[in-house]
Design a protein around this motif. Structure first.
Motif, PDB file in Angstrom:
ATOM      1  N   LYS A   1     143.321 -41.074  -2.361  1.00  0.00           N
ATOM      2  CA  LYS A   1     143.907 -40.721  -1.062  1.00  0.00           C
ATOM      3  C   LYS A   1     144.653 -39.388  -1.148  1.00  0.00           C
ATOM      4  O   LYS A   1     144.407 -38.470  -0.373  1.00  0.00           O
ATOM      5  CB  LYS A   1     144.863 -41.835  -0.605  1.00  0.00           C
ATOM      6  CG  LYS A   1     145.334 -41.709   0.839  1.00  0.00           C
ATOM      7  CD  LYS A   1     146.218 -42.901   1.215  1.00  0.00           C
ATOM      8  CE  LYS A   1     146.807 -42.737   2.594  1.00  0.00           C
ATOM      9  NZ  LYS A   1     145.827 -42.853   3.680  1.00  0.00           N
ATOM     10  N   GLU A   2     145.528 -39.281  -2.143  1.00  0.00           N
ATOM     11  CA  GLU A   2     146.320 -38.055  -2.283  1.00  0.00           C
ATOM     12  C   GLU A   2     145.436 -36.876  -2.698  1.00  0.00           C
ATOM     13  O   GLU A   2     145.613 -35.756  -2.213  1.00  0.00           O
ATOM     14  CB  GLU A   2     147.435 -38.286  -3.308  1.00  0.00           C
ATOM     15  CG  GLU A   2     148.581 -37.313  -3.141  1.00  0.00           C
ATOM     16  CD  GLU A   2     149.808 -37.684  -3.957  1.00  0.00           C
ATOM     17  OE1 GLU A   2     150.703 -38.338  -3.406  1.00  0.00           O
ATOM     18  OE2 GLU A   2     149.868 -37.315  -5.154  1.00  0.00           O
TER      19      GLU A   2
ATOM     20  N   SER B   1     140.487 -40.665   3.706  1.00  0.00           N
ATOM     21  CA  SER B   1     141.827 -40.484   3.120  1.00  0.00           C
ATOM     22  C   SER B   1     142.873 -40.182   4.183  1.00  0.00           C
ATOM     23  O   SER B   1     144.075 -40.307   3.951  1.00  0.00           O
ATOM     24  CB  SER B   1     141.814 -39.366   2.070  1.00  0.00           C
ATOM     25  OG  SER B   1     141.802 -38.095   2.702  1.00  0.00           O
TER      26      SER B   1
ATOM     27  N   GLN C   1     143.504 -35.569   0.257  1.00  0.00           N
ATOM     28  CA  GLN C   1     144.344 -34.902   1.259  1.00  0.00           C
ATOM     29  C   GLN C   1     144.571 -33.437   0.881  1.00  0.00           C
ATOM     30  O   GLN C   1     144.675 -32.568   1.749  1.00  0.00           O
ATOM     31  CB  GLN C   1     145.660 -35.669   1.435  1.00  0.00           C
ATOM     32  CG  GLN C   1     145.451 -36.939   2.266  1.00  0.00           C
ATOM     33  CD  GLN C   1     146.670 -37.815   2.371  1.00  0.00           C
ATOM     34  OE1 GLN C   1     147.635 -37.639   1.640  1.00  0.00           O
ATOM     35  NE2 GLN C   1     146.630 -38.763   3.291  1.00  0.00           N
ATOM     36  N   TRP C   2     144.658 -33.178  -0.401  1.00  0.00           N
ATOM     37  CA  TRP C   2     144.738 -31.787  -0.869  1.00  0.00           C
ATOM     38  C   TRP C   2     143.366 -31.109  -0.801  1.00  0.00           C
ATOM     39  O   TRP C   2     143.232 -29.965  -0.407  1.00  0.00           O
ATOM     40  CB  TRP C   2     145.315 -31.746  -2.280  1.00  0.00           C
ATOM     41  CG  TRP C   2     144.944 -30.535  -3.112  1.00  0.00           C
ATOM     42  CD1 TRP C   2     144.266 -30.531  -4.277  1.00  0.00           C
ATOM     43  CD2 TRP C   2     145.257 -29.155  -2.843  1.00  0.00           C
ATOM     44  NE1 TRP C   2     144.113 -29.257  -4.759  1.00  0.00           N
ATOM     45  CE2 TRP C   2     144.714 -28.387  -3.891  1.00  0.00           C
ATOM     46  CE3 TRP C   2     145.934 -28.491  -1.815  1.00  0.00           C
ATOM     47  CZ2 TRP C   2     144.819 -26.999  -3.950  1.00  0.00           C
ATOM     48  CZ3 TRP C   2     146.036 -27.101  -1.870  1.00  0.00           C
ATOM     49  CH2 TRP C   2     145.496 -26.377  -2.921  1.00  0.00           C
TER      50      TRP C   2
ATOM     51  N   PRO D   1     148.074 -31.914  -5.434  1.00  0.00           N
ATOM     52  CA  PRO D   1     148.303 -32.784  -4.272  1.00  0.00           C
ATOM     53  C   PRO D   1     149.786 -33.071  -4.010  1.00  0.00           C
ATOM     54  O   PRO D   1     150.264 -32.928  -2.880  1.00  0.00           O
ATOM     55  CB  PRO D   1     147.534 -34.066  -4.631  1.00  0.00           C
ATOM     56  CG  PRO D   1     146.436 -33.605  -5.534  1.00  0.00           C
ATOM     57  CD  PRO D   1     147.067 -32.507  -6.347  1.00  0.00           C
ATOM     58  N   ALA D   2     150.517 -33.452  -5.057  1.00  0.00           N
ATOM     59  CA  ALA D   2     151.927 -33.779  -4.870  1.00  0.00           C
ATOM     60  C   ALA D   2     152.748 -32.527  -4.543  1.00  0.00           C
ATOM     61  O   ALA D   2     153.686 -32.576  -3.735  1.00  0.00           O
ATOM     62  CB  ALA D   2     152.472 -34.470  -6.120  1.00  0.00           C
TER      63      ALA D   2
ATOM     64  N   LYS E   1     152.398 -31.690  -0.891  1.00  0.00           N
ATOM     65  CA  LYS E   1     153.214 -32.605  -0.078  1.00  0.00           C
ATOM     66  C   LYS E   1     154.677 -32.174  -0.058  1.00  0.00           C
ATOM     67  O   LYS E   1     155.331 -32.186   0.980  1.00  0.00           O
ATOM     68  CB  LYS E   1     153.132 -34.028  -0.648  1.00  0.00           C
ATOM     69  CG  LYS E   1     151.950 -34.821  -0.158  1.00  0.00           C
ATOM     70  CD  LYS E   1     152.140 -36.290  -0.530  1.00  0.00           C
ATOM     71  CE  LYS E   1     150.998 -37.128  -0.009  1.00  0.00           C
ATOM     72  NZ  LYS E   1     151.134 -38.542  -0.409  1.00  0.00           N
TER      73      LYS E   1
ATOM     74  N   TYR F   1     145.302 -42.420  -5.951  1.00  0.00           N
ATOM     75  CA  TYR F   1     144.907 -41.118  -6.472  1.00  0.00           C
ATOM     76  C   TYR F   1     143.852 -40.468  -5.591  1.00  0.00           C
ATOM     77  O   TYR F   1     143.890 -39.258  -5.343  1.00  0.00           O
ATOM     78  CB  TYR F   1     144.367 -41.288  -7.903  1.00  0.00           C
ATOM     79  CG  TYR F   1     144.662 -40.106  -8.785  1.00  0.00           C
ATOM     80  CD1 TYR F   1     145.899 -39.980  -9.399  1.00  0.00           C
ATOM     81  CD2 TYR F   1     143.718 -39.116  -9.000  1.00  0.00           C
ATOM     82  CE1 TYR F   1     146.180 -38.895 -10.208  1.00  0.00           C
ATOM     83  CE2 TYR F   1     143.990 -38.026  -9.813  1.00  0.00           C
ATOM     84  CZ  TYR F   1     145.223 -37.921 -10.416  1.00  0.00           C
ATOM     85  OH  TYR F   1     145.504 -36.843 -11.208  1.00  0.00           O
TER      86      TYR F   1
END
Lengths: 365, 365
Positions: free
Chosen positions: B341-342, A362, B345-346, A287-288, A291, B339
Motif C-alpha cells: 500500500k505504502e 493502494s 502510493q509513492w 514512501p515514508a 508521507k 508495504y
C-alpha cells in the motif's frame, strides 16, 4: 602452477618444509594484504549513497578475511566532491565512489552511464548495462580516463525538485536559477532555465540566500535530509531528466589490473550486491519520507504536459547536437534510444498494467 | 589470532619454520576445499533461470580461487523438480535452486517469498526483503525446514499465460483447466478455474493433448521456449498473481553453519549479484521475445476489468482465510499488505508518471 600442485611436488620430493615454504607466497599472491582509499562524492549525511559504499567495502573485507581493506573518505577529505574521477585517474586514491554524469564536461558520453533526460528507468538501466552492451561502452569510455568502472545501484526515479513558486508553463521557467545535476543542464537551458551545479553540502544555503530559485536533488528520502521543504513548498514530479540515476565505483586502471583474479571477482560481486542494496533502500525509504514531507506542508505538483513535451523536444535537439559532434556519443545514443523504445513497448504490456492496477487499489480507503 | 600475528611471533622467536607451519592451517580453515551439489527445479533449457544458478556458482569459484566448487544438477538428475526443498532439508544435496512458493503446501507462508496475487512488483519485493523485514521472515520460516535461504532474482511481472479461447468474463473461466504455479491456485479456484501444477518439462504435451486448456508460465522469453503459442493463440496480461516472482538459493542449515564466515559472505554476495543479473536478463530478453511472438501470430489480450476485480476480491478472501488459520501467515501478510500500500502510493507519484510518459513516446512513429 597451482598451490595444490606445488604441495604435491614438494611432498613427492619428501621435502615437506620446502613445499610449505614455496606454497606460502602462492597464497600471499592471491590473498595480498591491501589497504585502499576510496574518495566519495557523497557525504556521510546522505546515508543511502554513503551507505552503499559502506556495504561494498564491508563485503570485500568479509570475503577476504580482512585482507583487502578499503577506507571511504568524504568530499573534501582528500579531494572535493566533483574531483573523484580525477583523483582516481591520477592515482591519488585507488578508488572513487561517484556518479559518471558529473564528468560529462570531460566527455559527454559519461551522461549515458548515469542518466540522460527521458532515459532509462532503474531496471532498464541495469538491463542495458549487464545485457545490452552498456558495460562495454562503460569500459571503452572509462579506459580513456585510466579507470575501471563498476555500475552499483540506482536512485530510482527522481523527483523534479523543490520550487519557490508554481511552474505551470514554459514561460514560468524563463530565467529560473535551478540547481540541477549532470548533463540535463544542457536541456533545461533550451527551456530558458539557468542551470547551476552545486555540491550537496552547499545546496541549502544557496536556496535560502536566493542564489538559486529551485533545486532538484534526488527523491524524498535524500531531499528531506537537505531540509529544502522549509524554503520551497512546491515539490514537482517526475524528474524527467533522471528516471533513475546510476552510481559508480571507480578503480584506478593500473590498480585494477594489478589485482589478483579472486579480488577482482570479490570487488565486482560486492559492488553489484551493494548496488542492489542501494536501489532497494531508495524504494524502501522514499514512501515514508514522502508521507512526512506532505504531512509537513509540501505541495506535490506534476509538471504540466506543456513542460513535459517541451522538455522532450529540447532533449532530442540536445542529443542530436552532441551526436553530430561526437561519433562515440552518437553510437551510444543510438544504442540507448533503441533500448528505451523496445523496453517500454514491452513495459506497457506487462509491468505497467500491473502497477496501474496496484496503484488504484493502494488508494482505496 | 591472525596469520600476520602468528608470523610475527614466529619470527620474533627466530623460528621461521614453525611460524610457516603454524600459519598454514589458519589459512586452510578459512579456505577449505569444498565440492557441493545444487539441485535445480529449473532445467537447463530455461536459460535465464538456469543461467542465474550458473552465474552464482561461477562467481563463488572465482572468489575462492576454485576452492569452493558447486555443481548444478537439473530436475530429475538427483531429485524431481519440486523436491528441491526436501533434498536440501534432508542433506541429499548441500544446495537447492528453486522458488519458495512451490512449497506453499508445506507452509503457506512460503508463498510470500516468491509472489502472492496482487503482491509486490520486482523492486518492491527486493525492498521488502532487504529493508522491510522480509529477510527475517524468510529466515524464520526456512529454519523450520533446516535451510538457509538467499533471495536471488526476479522474473519481473509475468504474463497471464496462453489460452486456447478468449476469456472475457468470469463465466468464461468456469471449469477451465489451467496450469498455474504456486499459491495462486487457491485464488483461481474461487473463480471456477481448475488449477493444476505441472513441471516445466511436461507443460507442452499437457496442453497439446488437451489435459489442460491454458497455461501460465513466466513471460515472453521463457514462454517462447516452451512453444506454447503453436497450440494456444491468446496471450493474456498482466499475470496479476505474479507481479514479479522471486527465485531462491537454499543451503542446508547445518552446511551453512559449518561454512567459514568468508565463504558465507562470498556465497551471499554471489547469489545476490546473480539475482541482479537474472532480473536484468528478463528485462533484456522479454521485449524482443514479445515482438517475435506477436510476429508469429500471438494475440495479446488484457484481462477484463471484471476478471481483475473478481480476482482481487478472491485474493483478499483467500488471504484472510489462511490468515485466520495460521498466526505466522497472518503476521507476514500484515507486513506485506502494508508495504504494498505504502510502496504504490509513492510509486504513483514518481515512477509511474515517468514510465507512462516514456511508454507514450516509445509508441510514436
Amino acid at each position: 602452477m597451482k598451490r595444490r600442485e606445488l604441495l604435491k611436488v614438494g611432498t613427492a620430493a619428501g621435502a615437506g618444509f620446502l613445499a610449505t615454504a614455496v606454497a606460502a607466497p602462492a597464497i600471499a599472491q592471491s590473498q595480498p594484504e591491501l589497504k585502499w582509499r576510496m574518495a566519495s562524492t557523497f557525504p556521510q549525511t546522505l546515508e543511502i549513497l554513503w551507505g552503499t559504499a559502506a556495504q561494498l567495502v564491508k563485503r570485500v573485507a568479509e570475503i577476504t578475511d580482512g585482507r583487502f581493506k578499503i577506507q571511504i573518505f568524504g568530499p573534501g577529505e582528500i579531494v572535493p566532491a566533483f574531483q573523484v574521477l580525477d583523483a582516481t585517474q591520477n592515482g591519488t586514491v585507488e578508488m572513487g565512489w561517484t556518479s559518471a554524469y558529473y564528468y560529462w564536461g570531460k566527455d559527454p558520453s559519461f551522461a549515458f552511464f548515469t542518466a540522460v533526460p527521458f532515459g532509462f528507468n532503474a531496471r532498464l538501466a541495469e538491463a542495458w548495462y549487464l545485457h545490452g552492451g552498456g558495460a562495454e561502452f562503460v569500459d571503452e569510455v572509462f579506459k580513456d580516463y585510466s579507470c575501471h568502472c563498476i555500475q552499483a545501484g540506482n536512485t530510482t526515479a527522481q523527483m523534479g525538485g523543490f520550487f519557490r513558486k508554481e511552474i505551470k508553463t514554459v514561460a514560468d521557467l524563463q530565467g529560473l536559477k535551478f540547481r540541477i545535476g549532470g548533463f540535463a543542464g544542457n536541456v533545461v537551458k533550451k527551456l530558458g532555465v539557468v542551470p547551476q551545479l552545486i555540491a550537496p553540502g552547499e545546496i541549502y544555503p544557496a536556496l535560502e540566500r536566493g542564489v538559486i530559485d529551485a533545486v532538484e536533488w534526488v527523491g524524498p528520502a535524500d531531499d528531506e535530509k537537505l531540509g529544502l521543504a522549509k524554503i520551497a513548498k512546491y515539490y514537482y514530479y517526475p524528474g524527467w531528466w533522471e528516471g533513475g540515476a546510476v552510481a559508480h565505483a571507480l578503480i584506478n586502471l593500473n590498480k585494477w589490473n594489478e589485482l589478483p583474479a579472486n579480488y577482482k571477482a570479490a570487488l565486482t560481486a560486492a559492488a553489484r550486491e551493494a548496488g542492489l542494496w542501494m536501489t532497494a533502500k531508495y524504494d524502501a525509504a522514499n514512501p515514508a519520507a514522502l508521507k512526512r514531507l506532505v504531512a509537513n506542508g509540501v505541495l506535490l505538483r506534476p509538471f504540466s504536459g506543456e513542460i513535459m513535451d517541451a522538455a522532450y523536444k529540447a532533449t532530442e535537439e540536445t542529443m542530436n547536437e552532441f551526436a553530430a559532434n561526437n561519433a562515440r556519443f552518437s553510437r551510444i545514443y543510438q544504442s540507448v534510444r533503441a533500448y528505451i523504445k523496445e523496453g517500454y513497448q514491452w513495459w506497457q504490456v506487462c509491468e505497467l498494467p500491473f502497477d496501474l492496477y496496484q496503484v488504484r487499489m493502494s488508494n482505496r480507503s
